[in-house]
Motif scaffolding. Structure first.
Motif, PDB file in Angstrom:
ATOM      1  N   TYR A  36       0.775  -1.327   0.140  1.00 19.86           N
ATOM      2  CA  TYR A  36      -0.146   0.021   0.070  1.00 19.86           C
ATOM      3  C   TYR A  36       1.089   1.014  -0.026  1.00 19.86           C
ATOM      4  O   TYR A  36       0.696   2.237  -0.750  1.00 19.86           O
ATOM      5  N   ILE A  37       1.880   1.169   0.733  1.00 22.14           N
ATOM      6  CA  ILE A  37       2.896   2.339   0.866  1.00 22.14           C
ATOM      7  C   ILE A  37       3.588   2.533  -0.471  1.00 22.14           C
ATOM      8  O   ILE A  37       3.832   3.676  -1.063  1.00 22.14           O
ATOM      9  N   ARG A  82       2.174   1.596  -3.564  1.00 24.27           N
ATOM     10  CA  ARG A  82       1.320   2.293  -4.089  1.00 24.27           C
ATOM     11  C   ARG A  82       1.094   3.552  -4.246  1.00 24.27           C
ATOM     12  O   ARG A  82       0.983   4.467  -5.340  1.00 24.27           O
ATOM     13  N   LEU A  83       0.971   4.404  -2.922  1.00 26.31           N
ATOM     14  CA  LEU A  83       0.788   5.804  -2.634  1.00 26.31           C
ATOM     15  C   LEU A  83       2.069   6.321  -3.329  1.00 26.31           C
ATOM     16  O   LEU A  83       1.989   7.327  -3.979  1.00 26.31           O
ATOM     17  N   SER A  84       3.340   5.765  -3.297  1.00 27.76           N
ATOM     18  CA  SER A  84       4.578   6.599  -3.628  1.00 27.76           C
ATOM     19  C   SER A  84       4.542   6.322  -5.101  1.00 27.76           C
ATOM     20  O   SER A  84       5.056   7.469  -5.640  1.00 27.76           O
ATOM     21  N   TYR A  85       3.925   5.451  -5.818  1.00 29.81           N
ATOM     22  CA  TYR A  85       3.794   5.342  -7.155  1.00 29.81           C
ATOM     23  C   TYR A  85       2.870   6.342  -7.767  1.00 29.81           C
ATOM     24  O   TYR A  85       3.637   7.167  -8.807  1.00 29.81           O
ATOM     25  N   HIS A  86       1.816   6.600  -7.245  1.00 28.11           N
ATOM     26  CA  HIS A  86       1.043   7.870  -7.548  1.00 28.11           C
ATOM     27  C   HIS A  86       1.725   9.055  -7.296  1.00 28.11           C
ATOM     28  O   HIS A  86       1.355   9.968  -8.001  1.00 28.11           O
ATOM     29  N   TYR A  87       2.600   9.347  -6.172  1.00 27.90           N
ATOM     30  CA  TYR A  87       3.056  10.302  -5.915  1.00 27.90           C
ATOM     31  C   TYR A  87       4.031  10.689  -6.902  1.00 27.90           C
ATOM     32  O   TYR A  87       4.301  11.878  -7.485  1.00 27.90           O
ATOM     33  N   GLY A 139       8.563   5.993   3.672  1.00 26.17           N
ATOM     34  CA  GLY A 139       7.325   7.017   3.705  1.00 26.17           C
ATOM     35  C   GLY A 139       7.256   7.863   4.640  1.00 26.17           C
ATOM     36  O   GLY A 139       7.047   9.212   4.158  1.00 26.17           O
TER      37      GLY A 139
END
Length: 399
Positions: A16-17, A19-24, A152
């Protein structure tokens, strides 16, 4: 049971972290490809081209670099303080070089990047299909989760500190200039974060294959070598040889993909790493010796610690990948002769020799190899530097 459930939760949190970094990174224009399901009935992930993201990234980098070059460079040139001038020059040069590297990777090495990402995704599927006992969900284990969690926190603190600069804008042009400078600087630092994720992915792959060999493959070989049991049949030996061949193929593929990732990103990672170390040391000198110029001491010390944490996390991820590739040497599979056939002994010796040959190494441009010794040298150098600065401040009555 509770241990396995905890591992699943941690691996899902790590995913999940990530995935958030990917969108960031997509918002910052650093990543211009999409990751989606391969098909409606297939849960496999695959990376695909995204022309909209590609042109968004190009326009964003050109506009932000032009704004920074037109409005920030003249201000940096006019700085009279040599320490601050050196710090700002190193920061801008590193940002421009890394921005250029990102554009070159996106437009001239797009096929190589997509091939490498798909190789990573295919390897994770292949490794998890080897295990017949359980299907792992998520990314890595406990060690990977701890490192990703710290990364993160660093990403969040980095964004928070950069966005605080927007409060000092006095005009719309100044606000736009600061925003472009933030995008350029954070985008250049994403090179370190991408390197961290890549090396940690190699470490996670090695860890999963090592766990399979240590637990399942050894159990299968032990079942064929039970005392008092009849000798292994040809079918059982053929299945064991197939498992050994699959393990060798997976180890070969992990080493190949990890080496291609390292060769593709070693130059930009080394550039931003050197600039990051130098900028962090200069900033720490400013915070210690010229504390009166920085009213918010806690925030500045947080930036110093965050800079050192980025370097240490990248080094730990690379060292984790290197050490995981060496763990297989200590598994002791040669203790399971299984059969008296010469063909089997030759196969097992070839398997062990192949594993020793395919050791993953991280060496930046042939200058130095990442290992635990490098981590110790870096930490000792950091402590020595802080000690010298503190002694200088006491001797000159600045502390």
């Amino acid at each position: 049971m509770y241990v396995s459930l905890r591992d699943v939760r941690l691996s899902r949190l790590s995913a999940y972290i990530l995935r958030l970094s990917y969108h960031y990174a997509r918002v910052l224009g650093v990543i211009c490809f999409g990751i989606s399901m391969k098909g409606p009935s297939d849960g496999a992930l695959v990376a695909r081209k995204n022309f909209a993201l590609k042109w968004y990234s190009l326009i964003l980098h050109i506009v932000c670099a032009a704004m920074v070059g037109c409005f920030c460079v003249p201000q940096v040139v006019a700085i009279e303080d040599p320490y601050e001038w050196t710090l700002q020059c190193m920061r801008l040069v590193a940002c421009f070089v890394c921005t250029a590297c990102i554009v070159v990777l996106q437009f001239f090495h797009e096929h190589e990047v997509l091939r490498m990402i798909n190789s990573f995704l295919r390897l994770f599927r292949r490794v998890r299909q080897m295990s017949s006992s359980r299907r792992k969900i998520g990314f890595g284990g406990k060690r990977e989760f701890v490192l990703i969690l710290f990364k993160g926190v660093c990403l969040f603190y980095e964004l928070l500190c950069e966005c605080q600069l927007l409060l000092f804008a006095r005009s719309p042009l100044a606000l736009l200039t600061i925003l472009c400078e933030i995008i350029v600087e954070i985008g250049s630092l994403m090179i370190i974060h991408i390197g961290f994720v890549g090396y940690l992915s190699v470490a996670a792959l090695y860890a999963e294959v090592n766990a399979y060999v240590r637990i399942e493959l050894r159990r299968q070989l032990r079942s064929l070598d039970r005392p008092g049991a009849p000798p292994a049949s040809r079918r059982q030996l053929r299945l064991a040889r197939c498992r050994l061949d699959e393990c060798v193929a997976v180890y070969d593929e992990i080493e190949r993909v990890g080496r291609s990732f390292h060769m593709l990103l070693q130059l930009p990672v080394l550039i931003i790493l050197m600039a990051k170390i130098f900028a962090t040391t200069v900033l720490s000198y400013e915070v210690i010796i010229r504390a009166d110029r920085y009213p918010r001491q806690a925030g500045m010390w947080g930036l110093v610690l965050k800079g050192f944490a980025d370097v240490i996390l990248l080094t730990l991820a690379a060292h984790e990948a290197v050490s995981s590739s060496r763990v297989i040497r200590r598994l002791g599979l040669e203790n399971f002769p299984v059969s008296d056939q010469q063909e089997w002994h030759v196969k097992l010796e070839m398997f062990l020799g192949r594993l020793n040959f395919n050791e993953f190494r991280v060496c930046f441009l042939g200058l130095f190899e990442v290992s635990n010794e490098i981590i110790v040298v870096f930490l000792s150098s950091m402590i020595t530097y802080f000690t010298y600065v503190m002694q200088y401040g006491i001797q000159t009555n600045r502390l």
